[in-house]
Every structure is written in C-alpha cells, then in structure tokens.
Design an enzyme around this catalytic site. Sequence first.
Site, PDB file in Angstrom:
ATOM      1  N   GLU A   1      41.850  44.739  33.520  1.00 40.03           N
ATOM      2  CA  GLU A   1      40.987  44.794  34.719  1.00 40.03           C
ATOM      3  C   GLU A   1      40.639  46.228  35.114  1.00 40.03           C
ATOM      4  O   GLU A   1      40.855  46.646  36.257  1.00 40.03           O
ATOM      5  CB  GLU A   1      41.647  44.064  35.893  1.00 40.03           C
ATOM      6  CG  GLU A   1      41.701  42.568  35.698  1.00 40.03           C
ATOM      7  CD  GLU A   1      42.171  41.803  36.930  1.00 40.03           C
ATOM      8  OE1 GLU A   1      42.812  42.411  37.804  1.00 40.03           O
ATOM      9  OE2 GLU A   1      41.909  40.593  36.999  1.00 40.03           O
TER      10      GLU A   1
ATOM     11  N   GLU B   1      42.233  35.117  31.939  1.00 38.62           N
ATOM     12  CA  GLU B   1      42.866  34.798  33.222  1.00 38.62           C
ATOM     13  C   GLU B   1      41.923  33.913  34.016  1.00 38.62           C
ATOM     14  O   GLU B   1      40.747  34.232  34.156  1.00 38.62           O
ATOM     15  CB  GLU B   1      43.146  36.058  34.055  1.00 38.62           C
ATOM     16  CG  GLU B   1      44.225  36.950  33.544  1.00 38.62           C
ATOM     17  CD  GLU B   1      44.590  38.068  34.522  1.00 38.62           C
ATOM     18  OE1 GLU B   1      44.477  37.867  35.737  1.00 38.62           O
ATOM     19  OE2 GLU B   1      44.983  39.138  34.044  1.00 38.62           O
TER      20      GLU B   1
HETATM   21  C1  BG6 Z   1      44.772  39.757  38.040  1.00 41.35           C
HETATM   22  C2  BG6 Z   1      45.874  40.459  37.326  1.00 41.35           C
HETATM   23  O1  BG6 Z   1      44.286  40.657  38.953  1.00 41.35           O
HETATM   24  O2  BG6 Z   1      45.054  38.655  38.845  1.00 41.35           O
HETATM   25  C3  BG6 Z   1      47.184  39.718  37.263  1.00 41.35           C
HETATM   26  O3  BG6 Z   1      45.483  40.888  36.046  1.00 41.35           O
HETATM   27  C4  BG6 Z   1      47.399  38.967  38.558  1.00 41.35           C
HETATM   28  O4  BG6 Z   1      48.188  40.631  36.962  1.00 41.35           O
HETATM   29  C5  BG6 Z   1      46.280  37.961  38.733  1.00 41.35           C
HETATM   30  O5  BG6 Z   1      48.637  38.367  38.668  1.00 41.35           O
HETATM   31  C6  BG6 Z   1      46.410  37.049  39.934  1.00 41.35           C
HETATM   32  O6  BG6 Z   1      46.618  37.799  41.082  1.00 41.35           O
HETATM   33  P1  BG6 Z   1      47.855  37.530  42.027  1.00 41.35           P
HETATM   34  O7  BG6 Z   1      47.772  38.579  43.067  1.00 41.35           O
HETATM   35  O8  BG6 Z   1      47.656  36.162  42.564  1.00 41.35           O
HETATM   36  O9  BG6 Z   1      49.065  37.650  41.185  1.00 41.35           O
END
Ligand code: BG6
Length: 488
Positions: free
Chosen positions: A178, A386
């Site tokens: 990211e 993701e």
């Molecule tokens: C992304 C990251 O920003 O979102 C992850 O690459 C992160 O590391 C994921 O865990 C979800 O965000 P959060 O804050 O719900 O863990």
Amino acid sequence: MTGLKMPKDFLWGGAIAAHQAEGAWDVDGKGVSIADVLTAGNATTPRTITDGVIAGENYPNHHGIYFHDTYKEDLALMAEMGFKAFRTSIAWTRIFPNGDDAEPNEAGLQFYDDMFDEMNRLGIEPVITLNHFEMPYHLVTEYGGWRNRRLIDFSVKYSETVLKRYRNKVKYWITHNEISNQANISEASTVQDFLVWTNSGLRYDETATIAERMADMYQAGHYELVASAKVVQLAHQINPDFQIGAMLNVSPIYPATPLPADMLAAQKAEQLRKWFSDVHIRGAYPSELEALFERTGYRPDITDEDRQILKEGTVDYLSISYYATFAVKAADGKTPALDDPSSIESVKNTLIPASDWGWTIDPEGLRYTLNQLNNLYPNLPIMIVENGFGAYDTVTADGSIHDDYRIAYLSAHIAEAEKATIIDGVNLIGYLSWGPIDIVSAGTGEMSKRYGYIYVDLDDEGHGSGKRLKTDSFNWYQNVIKTQGENL
Ligand code: BG6
C-alpha cells in the site's frame, strides 16, 4: 449461483502480514520494527507511536496470534479450505534486525525457509510482501526513515538476500505494501501521522507544516519506488520466472455531486494517490506530478540515474487492496485550488452502508475500480491481495460463529470481481481475502476487529486460549473455491 466462474488456474486464497500475526517479536535475533512500538487503539482512539518499547504499554504486535509457532496448524486449515495461494510478508527485522547489519540473521532466514516449504508441501503458492509496515525501528532512529537515500541500499540488500535464498520456493513477490497510503496528507493529523509512519517510518511533531510533510512524503515515496525498481531488476536476474508486483490500496473517490468543481475535486484527490502506480507500471512520473514539483517547490532528490532505474524496473503485475470507497466535494463549491488540500473536503456517502469502523460497503466500487485500472493499464495482470470485512464476532454457547454479515460482504465483492473479469475482460489473476484467520488490526491494534474464516480466541489485551474455531464463512469459502466462484 452467479452463473460466472473464475478460470481453473485462478489464485484463490487469503492474506496476512507478519507483524499482525507472527508475534515472537524478540526471539531468535529479531530486531524491533516500527510495528513493535505501536500501542493498541480502537475504533475511536488512535494507536500511539512510542519512543522505543516502553514497559507496561500494550503492544499487540508483540504477540499477534502466535503464528510464528502455529503456522503449520494454521496453514493446514487454509489447505482444508482449498487455498491455492497464501500471502504473508517477511519481517525485515528477522533477517536484518537493525536494517544496516553487515550479515543476515540465519535463524530468521531458516524460519521462512521452513514456512515456505510447508506452503509448497500443502500445494499453496506463497505470495510474499517484502515491506509490509514493518521496517527496522533502528532505520528510523539512526537515519530518519525513508526520507534518507541510504534506505534504498539497505532495502535492496535485504530484498536481494531473501530473493536469492527463496528463489526456488517463492514465485510471486510484492515490493511495498500500500505504498500510496502516505499520500493522504490532507487527512486529520493522527491518521496522517500513522500512515507516513507505517509506510515510511516518518515522524513529526505538531509544528511540522503540511508543505514540509508533503515534501518529505514525495521524497520518501521516490526512494521507495527506486528501491522497488532495483529489486524488480535484480529479481529477474535471480530467477526469470519471478513475478514482482506493486501494491496499492485502491479506494475510488467519488464526486459528491455532478457539479464540475466536485468532479475535479474527485479527480485531483485520486491523482494524489495514483501516481505511485504510474511510476511502478510505466516507469516514469506522470506529467501532473512533474508539473506539481515544478510549481510547488517540492524538489525531491531525483537523479537521471534514478529515472533510468525506474524505467528499467517496471513491475510484472499490480496487486491491490480494496475495502471501501470515499466521496469528496470542492470546499465552498469552488474549483479546488491546486496544492491546497483544504480545498477538497471529504464527505460521508449516505447512499451506501458502512461497517462498525465507518468503512463503506461498496461491492460495485470494486468492479468500477478494476475497470478503471484496466483502462489505465490495459490487460495488466491484477491480483486482489486484500479485501474483507472487519466485524465483531460472537461465539455462541456451542462454539459456533454465525458470521453471515461477512459472507454477505465477501460474496457481493467476489460477484463484482467475477463480472469485471468475465464480462468486462479485466485480467484478474487472483483473489486473496484479508485476514482468513483473525489477526491484530493494523489500523487500530484490536483483535476484536475480525476478518477471519477462522476465529482466534484472543481479546484486545492478548488474553485468551489462542484456540482456532471455524466460523460459518469457513465452509462457505471452501465451497466458493471448490466451485471456482460459481457458488456464492
Ligand atoms: C490494509 C493493510 O491497509 O488494510 C493491512 O495492508 C490491514 O495490514 C488491512 O490490516 C485492514 O485494516 P485494519 O486496520 O482493519 O487492520
């Protein structure tokens, strides 16, 4: 049934990051990372960055879900769901504890050797991130983080070490997680402080101006992109079959209304993040960035040699995270003033629902963004690495967890990804949902913001048995993979 089906070789699976799962933060020679000095927060209280590790503070990444010691059992559960691929990261601090060490730490290298062997044994393709919010803390205290050009060499040395070591075990790599998050300089300062910290190890006091932060962010981003391009070139020499990807969070920014000033506000807000992918994929800065440097006096240290490296080190694929969408409007309805973040205002999109953490739920936005990317970079392979729904889960008396809200979110998103692939012709090669097993939230440090098909019995203070429980979505995802996405 969607009537749509992903191709046979489609990479179904899930993704985590080392610092959110492994724990074992100080064993076998591991150094302190920038994640190790982040305290726990929650939906309303931000995480704090402390000066070093302070006794008595709650640092959730120190234990994660103990994946360092449980990965075999956990990966077996992923295999049971039928995973074709699994994404995790290498903790830089297991390999080079301080970042500037002369020699790598053999115990750390061996740990990932064993983990990748296990994935290969289970028939799960590793997708490995080199930098996922976990650079050595020492590189911050001694060198000021990524604002220092020397970070390029440290990062390339670390990357080269692991690319060589695992050249026959890992094919898919991602250089920087990211990378564009840090561009959100106009946001509230706590969010902003957090994003430049996790991306680049940059820290500020309250006297730092937006212009100073901007200048630093462009510099850090540039060095990261140069390091990434060097790594791409090196990787292709080490193993021509390697696939090296960029990684961006894509959160489409909608205009609040069709007012031309709002349209322009949305476009300008998107440009502030999109340039990272342009450099990664096209090997050069887009003209709006060159114009911005010209106009604003932000004069990043960019040499001719750097430009050549960027040109020669373009990535093989783009990996993305997608969770939510945003909306903006032009402040006071006026055409946004260039370079003044306050002339673009974030607005709440009341037309779509949001999670308990305020993240919008917008499956169609995923199809929209995949099409947008395909227009920009025609036919480039794209991997979703993701996507997921952070939610509070309840364990019932018989130990079952009925996470129908998670199934609803994921099935709607996969359906849109299928439309983008099969109907719109986007070259999507994989879908790895975030947090297939519960892990520590990166944004808040909570355990209770859960994404998992597998529930982990740990609370926000790290108390609990650590036991793994299958949620309803476990069987659901297993069936999705089995039917290649036909049964959602
Ligand atoms: C992304 C990251 O920003 O979102 C992850 O690459 C992160 O590391 C994921 O865990 C979800 O965000 P959060 O804050 O719900 O863990």
